[in-house]
Design an enzyme around this catalytic site. Structure first.
Site, mmCIF file in Angstrom:
data_model
loop_
_atom_site.group_PDB
_atom_site.id
_atom_site.type_symbol
_atom_site.label_atom_id
_atom_site.label_comp_id
_atom_site.label_asym_id
_atom_site.label_seq_id
_atom_site.Cartn_x
_atom_site.Cartn_y
_atom_site.Cartn_z
ATOM 1 N N TYR A 49 18.440 33.281 59.564
ATOM 2 C CA TYR A 49 18.162 33.447 60.986
ATOM 3 C C TYR A 49 18.155 34.932 61.302
ATOM 4 C CZ TYR A 49 18.787 33.132 66.080
ATOM 5 O OH TYR A 49 18.637 33.245 67.442
ATOM 6 N N ASP A 59 19.288 42.137 56.896
ATOM 7 C CA ASP A 59 19.752 41.791 58.236
ATOM 8 C C ASP A 59 21.263 41.597 58.147
ATOM 9 O OD1 ASP A 59 20.406 40.832 60.679
ATOM 10 O OD2 ASP A 59 18.991 39.154 60.685
ATOM 11 N N LYS A 89 26.394 42.183 66.632
ATOM 12 C CA LYS A 89 27.721 41.552 66.679
ATOM 13 C C LYS A 89 28.881 42.564 66.658
ATOM 14 C CE LYS A 89 25.858 37.111 65.718
ATOM 15 N NZ LYS A 89 24.776 36.667 64.871
#
Ligand SMILES: *Cc1c(COP(=O)(O)O)cnc(C)c1O
Length: 428
Positions: A143, A238, A266
């Site tokens: 994702y 990522d 995050k």
């Protein structure tokens, strides 16, 4: 009792699609209503009905030091006094960029954005601009946020909702995203060969967390690195999830593989909405205003967000021993669950690295999306509810990793394991 949560959820659905601002929060995959949170401190979440839960998601990753960490809170409070946004450069942005380049050496220059999604979208545009090629390769079950190019066999909410491909993504966009299975070097080599000279970037989670936690096989990341170097493809790690979580320098430090570009999110915002992308100077200097690839943001590098992130990263940099501590916490929980599962003859598979782990209800070893999907999601839903009832807050989906924090102490771990044992007995 979850009376107030239930009432809020009923009201929310009148005004917000599905009552939530991000799909997985709706608890659709596990049944029941979402819990509305009032506050959190350390390893505890408190809901609007006054229930208390031990946190195993930590805002999907950011709160690696536990909630409302004092150094972060203090820095934010101090910064708040000077107003909230200027849309002009600040000294803190320079300090932040310097700190990131120190902690993640492959990042020679970095651009701040407001979310992980923005980071990955921008990184891919940059790779296309830099190489003059159109196609990208992504991996099934990975994702990368909700950018159009990535909503093709995306993990996380997309598999949880059974919507791996989203309507609204045009055929043209979808055509430029090539898909490969995770952890299969031969498959990706074939794909590159079939599209020789057309692939701008290969983007992946170096440790996947969005089909549940899935580790790269030995030599896999190295193999991808060699392939990209040979073919002039920009390798993008990522690390929105793994950055600052698996090591101060992320998965790339842990596995010793250097990508060309890295996306972050995050933890980098300490709980505020922040993302970043960075990498080789030569590539980053293709970004506007020095280069031709346009990317911008009214609130990018926002002072309050930078204050939170900077305080968080500074603490991490000054206390690298937290990774040993997180690993010990992870091992204690994971080994405890394994002991209980063996005793109770549970069919399960467990993936674990540092402060990330996933318990799958399958006896297959989970190494990619196909094996992840062999898990018994109905049983996971029951397990989730059984744990929640006992005050343990898990990710409301099987296809997520759990994220531990340094705020978890022995007594919390005991409660987690005791709840696990009772929950398994209840649901089997
Ligand atoms: C969470 C996540 C994103 C998206 O970040 P947002 O801040 O939710 O847009 C991208 N990539 C990975 C690996 C993620 O875990």
């Amino acid at each position: 009792m979850i009376k107030k949560s239930a009432a809020l959820f009923a009201e929310a659905q009148n005004y917000i699609p599905g009552g939530v601002n991000s799909p997985v929060r709706a608890f659709k995959a596990v049944g029941g209503n979402p819990i509305f949170i009032e506050k959190a401190k350390g390893s505890y979440l408190y809901d609007v009905d006054g229930n208390k839960y031990i946190e195993l998601i930590n805002s999907w990753g950011p709160m690696i030091l536990g909630h409302a960490f004092p150094e972060v809170e203090k820095k934010v409070r101090k910064t708040l006094k000077n107003s909230f946004s200027f849309g002009a450069p600040t000294a803190m942005e320079v300090e932040m960029a310097k700190l990131i380049t120190e902690m993640v050496p492959s990042v020679e220059k970095v651009r701040m954005v407001n979310s992980g999604t923005e980071a990955t979208m921008s990184a891919v545009r940059l790779a296309r601009g830099y190489t003059g090629r159109d196609k990208i390769i992504k991996f099934e079950g990975c994702y990368h946020g909700h950018g159009d190019s990535f909503l093709i066999a995306a993990g996380s909410g997309a598999i949880t909702m059974g919507e791996p491909d989203s309507p609204g993504v045009t055929k043209g966009t979808a055509q430029d995203t090539l898909l490969a299975p995770y952890n299969d070097l031969t498959a990706v080599k074939k794909l590159v060969k079939a599209n020789k000279g057309k692939v701008a970037a290969l983007i992946l989670e170096p440790v996947a967390g969005n089909m549940g936690c899935v580790l790269p096989k030995d030599g896999y990341l190295q193999g991808l690195r060699e392939l990209c170097t040979q073919e002039g493809i920009v390798l993008i790690f990522d690390e929105v999830m793994t950055g600052f979580r698996l090591a101060p320098g992320g998965a790339q430090e842990l596995f010793g593989v250097t990508p060309d570009l890295t996306t972050l999110g995050k933890i980098i915002g300490g709980g505020m909405p922040v993302g970043a992308y960075g990498g080789k100077k030569e590539i980053m200097d293709f970004v506007s205003p020095v280069g031709p690839v346009y990317q911008a943001g009214t609130l990018s590098g926002n002072p309050i967000a930078m204050a939170a992130g900077f305080a968080m990263l500074t603490h991490i940099q000054e206390n690298p021993k937290i990774y040993k501590q997180l690993n010990e916490i992870g091992e204690e929980i994971v080994h405890g669950i394994q002991r209980i599962n063996t005793k109770l003859s549970v069919n399960y598979s467990m993936n674990h690295i540092g402060s990330m782990y996933s318990l799958f209800f399958t006896d297959k070893k989970v190494t990619d999306l196909e094996t992840a999907k062999t898990t018994n999601t109905a049983l996971f839903g029951k397990y989730f509810q059984a744990m929640l009832k006992r005050g343990i807050y898990l990710a409301p989906s099987q296809f997520e990793s759990l994220f531990l924090s340094t705020a978890l102490k022995s007594k919390h771990i005991k409660s987690i394991l005791s709840a696990h044992k009772k929950s398994i007995i209840e649901i089997m």
